[in-house]
Write a protein that holds these residues in place. Structure first.
Motif, short mmCIF file in Angstrom:
data_model
loop_
_atom_site.label_atom_id
_atom_site.label_comp_id
_atom_site.label_asym_id
_atom_site.label_seq_id
_atom_site.Cartn_x
_atom_site.Cartn_y
_atom_site.Cartn_z
N LYS A 194 0.82 -1.21 0.00
CA LYS A 194 0.00 0.00 0.00
C LYS A 194 0.86 1.25 0.00
N TRP A 195 2.11 1.11 0.39
CA TRP A 195 3.00 2.27 0.55
C TRP A 195 4.10 2.26 -0.50
N PRO A 204 -0.82 -0.81 8.85
CA PRO A 204 -1.35 0.56 8.90
C PRO A 204 -1.13 1.25 10.24
N THR A 215 -3.01 6.94 5.76
CA THR A 215 -3.15 5.51 6.02
C THR A 215 -4.14 5.25 7.15
N LEU A 237 1.91 6.91 0.03
CA LEU A 237 0.87 7.08 1.04
C LEU A 237 1.51 7.28 2.41
N CYS A 289 4.64 3.52 6.02
CA CYS A 289 4.01 4.80 5.69
C CYS A 289 4.84 5.99 6.15
N CYS A 292 1.40 8.21 6.74
CA CYS A 292 0.72 7.58 7.88
C CYS A 292 -0.61 8.26 8.21
N SER A 340 -7.85 3.34 6.59
CA SER A 340 -7.78 1.90 6.87
C SER A 340 -8.56 1.58 8.14
#
Length: 831
Positions: free
Chosen positions: A234-235, A370, A449, A444, A382, A446, A453
């Motif tokens: 995701k990052w 996350p 995130t 992305l 992140c 933190c 999430s």
């Protein structure tokens, strides 16, 4: 440390130098990845995601024949499965049964050879049978960096997120004896992703047939070559080889004399430091040195770093395509992998101090999460940009890069010879690296995130009932999305694939995403039974679920994963009659903890609403396309419905018959991460008739070390109860209490169904267990890997007492009997 341990010198001089993945031919244990047509087709292997990587590493760690610490595991992965730089070499149509047309000749291989000397492995390599052949090859490709610039035929659209159809063509099954035909170029052209082979006559920029293969590959016809060794997170996309190498090198940092690395060669540079710190070449300095040497010998005074790319699919990531074909020595994934490997390598010593038995899979799982991070909320992917600023010293990076460039120059074939200017080239590379990571790589962060999430993890047994009339390219991304979203793994959810035609099991229940992807591909999809028959499939599936209840009862199952039965239908209007309704009723009443959900390609809410509990949420129209785009948007309601189905808490005596008596006192252990919530559901089938002692209790039990505190919230109307809920209009419907050491939270079920005439009308008990967030962990609170996903999770106990077994599955009038029996029982008690 300024000295070199004797063990390292011995490894450099003997075993590591002779490591098979460091030789100039494909390692013997990896050759089947290039000779077996089925394994050579990447579409038969799992998607290259961080979840798949962690899943495969967990399988190695759980292997009873593998018992090593985290550092040794990282080194073993590098020595066994990583071999950078493997390229295809055309033989101009000449086939030979004795020649494999692949060898490690790309520039990344030469750095890899030096790293094997700097990161020794006492055990040399993992046994070849540690993983199945497909998983071994999948891990090899995720760890090994190379660039394949052969023309594929999709270059006109490779700047877009396409389904990459040329690489998704199904292949016929072949026997092992046919593998030799792979060496026929015409045959290989059809199997290896339909790539056209390189023709030197088409390469107008080539220096001729005597030019290095690396140059001819990069100047090939593809405008967007494929970069291997990349996983999706995701990052940002990450090069796994750099990541794992950084962990291995940093966990046991070594100072290695340059003379040991260039033994037998001459050092051409005198103004460099005499030793190398292993973590730098393993991560950032390694790629920077490659860029300096390759671009510098081409005459460039400005060293370019950073090359972006994209995946062939949003949900079936198997091919990462670069946006350009030049200056690919330090791509975006390699930068991220270098930073992550450097940060985790330097932080691993502190992590091992907190928990000496930390697993490599746990470290990766914590970092690519996350929330919480690697024992510290700052140590998360992140937060990569900030971590690179705080962990990487620019002066040290420059001096280490100059030294490793000098070492690499002694073994790497180049287009020219650097006779000076090394310091300026290195400084250019580092300056551009700093600028690029600060201004261009907008991954992305933190804040976003955490805002986007969920603060809970799903644990469900998902039964997917598949209508095989779905085109594979349309339904596969949707299924892949669900598997990733519900986190199919040993600490999360399971998945089972069944046929909508007759309910037969197509893929047995598995806790491994990688195993599922191996079993479900275009070829197996085409072999599945066709058609949809609810009248046949529902009773067969109900029998399967009843057998599961019997097995759970025999194993004293008190609580765990929720249960969701999801039909994915594409066959137009589905036949629904009284017989179908009756089968759905028997399923609902005989297996009360399983939620039936329909996902259909056409609007069938009105047609199927009488089969489900909640028509508004349980019959969902899906708009899926063969391009695989917008899958997350389309499948979001399906995911939301699964999320609303809490984990089960049951009376283990009920089994499939619901004929047993009181549960007595029984319990099970569970765990929750800091800042996360676990949601549970207790069906009225376990407390319909009154028992004054019926209750559910949450406590720390015998969990041992306790860090932080828990909050337990419960409700009869709010499905996902939580503290300070801003989404629930009736806050009084939720009751919350804190759990601290030596205290319990009891939820009484006395008279819980008073006023409700049927079991179906009585609402369940919904409750949650939430762990308060902590910024940094100083001790390991749960070291049992069978219970806790992370060593800093909080372990607790759920206890039930006095639950009963009530069901009206046998006939429609049984609920009336239960009501009359309850009234009589209350009258007797009052006498």
């Amino acid at each position: 440390m300024p000295w070199v341990p004797a063990l390292l010198l011995v490894a450099i001089a003997t075993g590591a130098h002779a490591q098979s993945t460091g030789q100039t031919s494909v390692a013997p244990d990896l050759r089947e990845c290039y000779t077996n047509p089925w394994l050579l087709n990447r579409n038969n292997l799992p998607p290259t995601t961080i979840q798949t990587l962690i899943d495969i590493i967990r399988q190695i760690e759980d292997n009873p024949n593998v018992n090593v610490d985290m550092r040794t595991m990282a080194a073993l992965l590098l020595h066994t499965y990583r071999q950078d730089g493997i390229e295809y070499h055309s033989r101009d149509g000449v086939a030979s049964a004795n020649v494999l047309p692949f060898s490690p000749t790309f520039h990344s291989f030469h750095r890899h050879r030096l790293l094997l000397r700097m990161i020794p492995s006492n055990l040399q390599a993992l046994p070849n049978n540690t993983l199945s052949a497909p998983l071994k090859c999948a891990l090899h490709h995720m760890l090994s960096t190379t660039v394949d610039a052969r023309l594929r035929g999709d270059e006109s659209s490779c700047g877009q997120l396409s389904q990459y159809r040329a690489l998704r063509t199904s292949r016929s099954v072949r026997s092992v004896k046919d593998d030799v035909e792979l060496l026929d170029v015409s045959k290989l052209r059809g199997r290896n992703g339909q790539m056209r082979q390189y023709n030197p006559n088409d390469d107008v920029e080539s220096t001729g047939s005597f030019g290095p293969k690396r140059a001819r590959q990069l100047m090939g016809d593809s405008a967007c070559p494929i970069l291997t060794g990349v996983v999706k997170t995701k990052w940002g996309d990450v090069s796994v080889g750099n990541l794992i190498a950084g962990i291995a090198a940093g966990t046991e940092s070594q100072q290695v004399p340059i003379t040991e690395l260039i033994r037998g060669s001459t050092l051409n540079y005198q103004n460099v430091q005499t030793t190398l710190t292993s973590i730098f070449p393993a991560t950032l300095s390694g790629d920077l040195a490659e860029a300096v040497l390759i671009q510098g010998t081409r005459g460039s005074q400005i060293i370019s770093v950073g090359t972006a790319g994209h995946w062939n699919s949003t949900q079936a990531q198997r091919f990462f395509m670069l946006s350009e074909r030049s200056n690919v020595e330090m791509t975006d994934p390699e930068i991220r992998g270098g930073i992550d490997g450097f940060v985790l390598g330097n932080s691993s010593a502190e992590g091992l101090r907190i928990y000496s038995s930390l697993r490599l899979s746990q470290l990766l799982d914590m970092y690519f999460a996350p929330r919480n991070g690697f024992f510290n909320t700052n140590l998360r992917a992140c937060n990569r940009r900030n971590l690179s600023l705080t962990h990487i010293n620019n002066d040290a990076l420059a001096s280490e890069t100059r030294a490793f460039t000098a070492a690499l120059d002694s073994i790497m074939p180049l287009e020219g010879t650097l006779t000076g200017g090394l310091e300026g080239l290195v400084q250019s590379a580092i300056t551009n690296y700093q600028t690029y990571t600060s201004n261009t790589m907008n991954d992305l962060n933190c804040i976003i995130t955490e805002a986007t999430s969920p603060d809970f993890r799903l644990r469900t047994n998902l039964y997917i009932v598949l209508d095989s009339s779905w085109p594979y390219n349309t339904i596969y991304p949707a299924i892949s999305y669900l598997l990733e979203a519900i986190e199919v793994n040993k600490y999360g959810s399971s998945v089972t694939l069944l046929s909508a035609a007759d309910g037969r099991v197509l893929i047995n229940q598995t806790l491994s995403q990688s195993e599922f992807h191996l079993l479900y591909n275009a070829t197996t999809h085409q072999s599945f039974p066709t058609g949809v028959n609810l009248e046949t499939s529902l009773p067969n599936i109900r029998q399967l679920l009843l057998d599961t209840l019997r097995n759970e009862s025999s194993s004293n199952f008190v609580g765990g994963n929720s249960s969701v039965l999801l039909y994915l239908l594409n066959s137009g209007t589905i036949q629904n009659n009284n017989n179908v309704w009756e089968q759905a009723r028997l399923l609902r009443e005989g297996v009360p903890d399983t939620r039936l959900v329909f996902g259909t390609s056409s609007n069938q809410v009105e047609n199927l609403s009488n089969l489900v509990r909640d028509p508004q949420n349980d019959v969902i129209t899906l708009t899926l396309t063969s391009t695989g785009t917008q899958v997350d948007t389309t499948m979001s309601q399906v995911l939301s419905t699964i999320q609303m189905t809490g984990r089960r808490v049951v009376n283990p005596l009920c089994g499939a018959n619901f004929a047993a008596g009181s549960s007595g006192v029984r319990q099970f252990d569970d765990s929750v991460e800091a800042g996360f919530i676990n949601f549970y559901r207790v069906s009225p089938n376990y407390f319909y008739l009154n028992n004054d002692n019926a209750r559910v209790r949450v406590s720390f039990g015998t969990a041992g070390v306790v860090q932080g505190s828990l909050t337990v919230c419960h409700s009869r109307s709010v499905i996902l109860p939580r503290q300070n809920s801003t989404l629930e209009p009736d806050a009084s419907a939720i009751t919350c209490q804190n759990v601290v050491t030596a205290t319990n939270v009891d939820m009484s079920l006395q008279n819980a169904c008073n006023g409700f005439s049927t079991i179906g009308a009585c609402p369940p008990l919904y409750f949650s267990v939430q762990a308060n967030a902590v910024g940094e962990t100083t001790t390991a609170t749960c070291t049992d890997v069978n219970v806790c996903r992370f060593p800093n999770s909080i372990r607790y106990q759920i206890e039930v007492d006095g639950l009963g077994c009530f069901s009206n599955a046998t006939n429609l009038l049984s609920s009336v009997f239960f009501v009359l029996f309850g009234l009589i029982l209350n009258i007797v008690r009052s006498l």
